[in-house]
Design an enzyme around this catalytic site. Structure first.
Site, PDB file in Angstrom:
ATOM      1  N   GLY A 212       4.925   2.400   1.422  1.00 31.05           N
ATOM      2  CA  GLY A 212       5.903   3.218   0.707  1.00 31.05           C
ATOM      3  C   GLY A 212       6.292   4.438   1.530  1.00 31.05           C
ATOM      4  N   ASP A 213       5.283   5.111   2.106  1.00 33.53           N
ATOM      5  CA  ASP A 213       5.558   6.309   2.910  1.00 33.53           C
ATOM      6  C   ASP A 213       6.444   5.963   4.107  1.00 33.53           C
ATOM      7  OD1 ASP A 213       4.044   7.721   1.184  1.00 33.53           O
ATOM      8  OD2 ASP A 213       2.260   7.837   2.456  1.00 33.53           O
TER       9      ASP A 213
ATOM     10  N   SER B  31       0.829  -1.206   0.000  1.00 35.55           N
ATOM     11  CA  SER B  31       0.000   0.000   0.000  1.00 35.55           C
ATOM     12  C   SER B  31       0.862   1.253   0.000  1.00 35.55           C
ATOM     13  CB  SER B  31      -0.881   0.009   1.248  1.00 35.55           C
ATOM     14  OG  SER B  31      -0.059   0.278   2.377  1.00 35.55           O
ATOM     15  N   LYS B  32       0.205   2.388  -0.222  1.00 34.84           N
ATOM     16  CA  LYS B  32       0.918   3.671  -0.225  1.00 34.84           C
ATOM     17  C   LYS B  32       1.569   3.886   1.138  1.00 34.84           C
ATOM     18  CE  LYS B  32       0.357   8.602  -1.008  1.00 34.84           C
ATOM     19  NZ  LYS B  32       0.589   9.129   0.345  1.00 34.84           N
ATOM     20  N   ARG B  33       0.862   3.446   2.186  1.00 34.98           N
ATOM     21  CA  ARG B  33       1.416   3.634   3.537  1.00 34.98           C
ATOM     22  C   ARG B  33       2.739   2.910   3.723  1.00 34.98           C
ATOM     23  NH1 ARG B  33      -2.450   2.248   7.992  1.00 34.98           N
ATOM     24  NH2 ARG B  33      -0.504   2.185   9.152  1.00 34.98           N
TER      25      ARG B  33
END
Ligand code: GLU
Length: 511
Positions: free
Chosen positions: A269-270, A265-267
């Site tokens: 990656g962040d 998920s984007k999280r």
């Protein structure tokens, strides 16, 4: 394969395209090219609630950056245009009503609020509500109401949907090109909505099947999250009488978090500092931004190479593949069933491999803008050469400036550690001697300079390391950089002497 291969990438424009979506597009493209078929881009934008402006352009630009070519579809046109489902909206009602007439579907008049109440009631009894064969005749549907009442409700503008009438207790046998045979008992499935009067639009299931049929799709290659919809899709083909030309299906494994558990998920990656989208994205509604591989300095070829191997393997040790090599090697039998764990370091590794393989001519156009940003104006040849000398130590183009800046800018400040180590004892006097040796060289080529300086060091019985490191201090200002003669030949005789003179004149030896 005797049927013409026609595959489609069918994203919904609900936000930036996740790298898992790019991989789906890539596998479709590789499959199409491998079999001399067509790659179609269809935009599935019938869910007006989830529509995000700008997402379609983002998808198209991402595919372009990746080198995934579209033969037919949005932005290209083709014999089945339009390829944007919102522009095909008139088409779908006819198919939905055809299913009602054939007894495969029915009208349902419950409002969203009524269904919410029902759901809550079930929950309070510890059960889950499913719109299925058990309840459809007890709710306000064309299966419980009289024909007249149904017609009257429709005529007076009541809100209705058309639902698929899932058969009771039948086994649907399906085949997936990656997972093999799959069976499901229809009693475990609910009656999905196919069409909604409220916005006069089909849902995903109906539009997807109708369009795959009309666009003569031969293979549906899509993410694993659509596997639960497969029985319904099989039954829709049956209900329409289209089983003869029904496409084959392949459901791709999920892209997993670097730690393994769950979908990337984007999280993730962040948190871990890597992008999960191909391009930088700015949300038009919230202004929220997301990093992209392109803007993070990845080469499109490296990004694609990395993605191709997340879920597919060539069956050999080969890791570096051009797009053409991927096309030649790709087959669905080598796509794994298990999820593929995303490895951020491997992405960097791929980029470094592509960096190291670049020629000076290829590096020049990507490096020149960085030089200009730093106010350096040099010929293409010089720019390409600087990047080429240092490419082995770079992962990204943005690493190159730090690795090469001393080629263009003479040091006036010196790294503390190197000064302390070398700017003392005999070294300053020997650097002055070396200056004269260099001044006497006419042919300042790498080989000739190296030969003359080495002969001088040997003759004088000086320590090679001390001399070379002191020269590095003068020319680079720090303990970094390529071979010393790469530097001397790059900057040339005059600049070498100037830099040595500057150090001798401006920095007092430390002892
Ligand atoms: N519109 C669907 C999506 O966003 C397409 C799924 C399919 O390929 O059937 O993924």
């Amino acid at each position: 394969m005797n049927r013409e291969v026609r595959v489609r990438f069918a994203p919904s424009p609900t936000g930036p395209l996740h790298i898992g979506g790019v991989r789906t597009a890539l596998y479709n493209y590789l499959f199409a090219r491998r079999h001399g078929g067509k790659m179609i881009l269809r935009i599935e934008d019938t869910d007006s609630q989830r529509f995000v402006p700008g997402a379609e352009d983002y998808i198209i630009e991402s595919l372009k950056w990746c080198g995934i070519e579209i033969d037919e579809g949005v932005g290209v046109g083709g014999p089945h245009a339009p390829y944007r489902q919102s522009e095909r909206r008139e088409l779908y009602l006819k198919y939905a009503t055809q299913l009602v007439e054939a007894g495969w579907a029915y009208y349902a008049f419950d409002s969203a609020e009524e269904l919410d109440v029902l759901r809550k009631e079930y929950e309070s009894r510890g059960e889950t509500f499913a719109y299925n064969f058990k309840v459809r005749t007890t709710l306000p549907t064309s299966l419980s109401l009289s024909k007249e009442e149904v017609e009257e409700r429709i005529a007076r503008g009541d809100i209705w949907v058309i639902r698929f009438k899932m058969p009771e207790n039948e086994i649907v046998k399906m085949h997936d090109l990656i997972r093999g045979d799959v069976e499901v008992n229809t009693s475990t499935l609910d009656d999905k909505v196919l069409y909604k009067s409220i916005d006069a639009l089909p849902t995903y299931h109906l539009a997807n099947i109708v369009d795959d049929h009309l666009m003569e799709i031969s293979h549906v290659i899509r993410g694993e999250e659509w596997l639960p919809s497969l029985p319904l899709h099989y039954l829709l083909y049956k209900a329409f009488g289209w089983t003869d030309t029904q496409p084959e299906f392949a459901h791709l494994p999920l892209l997993l978090k670097p730690t393994g558990g769950g979908k990337l998920s984007k999280r993730d990656g962040d948190k871990m500092g890597f992008p999960v989208f191909p391009l930088h994205w700015v949300s038009p509604t919230t202004g929220e931004t997301a990093r992209g591989y392109r803007e993070d300095g990845y080469f499109a070829e490296a990004f694609i190479n990395m993605l191709a191997l997340l879920g597919w393997n060539p069956g050999t040790e080969q890791e570096i593949f051009s797009m053409q090599e991927l096309i030649d090697a790709f087959s669905l039998d080598r796509v794994s069933k298990a999820g593929a764990r995303f490895q951020p370091d491997k992405a960097k590794w791929f980029n470094a491999q592509y960096m190291h393989a670049k020629t000076a001519e290829e590096l020049c156009p990507i490096y020149q803008p960085i030089l200009r940003e730093h106010g350096i104006e040099v010929s293409d040849e010089v720019a390409g050469k600087a990047a080429f000398i240092m490419k082995e130590r770079a992962t990204f183009v943005s690493d190159l400036w730090d690795l090469t800046s001393y080629f263009f800018i003479a040091p006036t400040e010196y790294e503390e550690k190197q000064l302390k180590k070398y700017w003392k004892g005999d070294n300053p006097a020997r650097l002055a001697e070396l200056r004269e040796v260099l001044a006497s060289i006419d042919d300042f080529s790498l080989e000739n300079t190296e030969q003359i300086v080495h002969a001088w060091i040997t003759e004088k019985e000086y320590g090679m390391g001390q001399i070379m490191n002191t020269l590095r201090l003068a020319l680079v200002g720090a303990g970094k950089g390529p071979g010393m003669y790469d530097v001397t030949s790059f900057i040339g005789k005059e600049e070498c002497l100037k830099r040595i003179d500057y150090l001798l004149a401006n920095v007092k030896p430390l002892e």
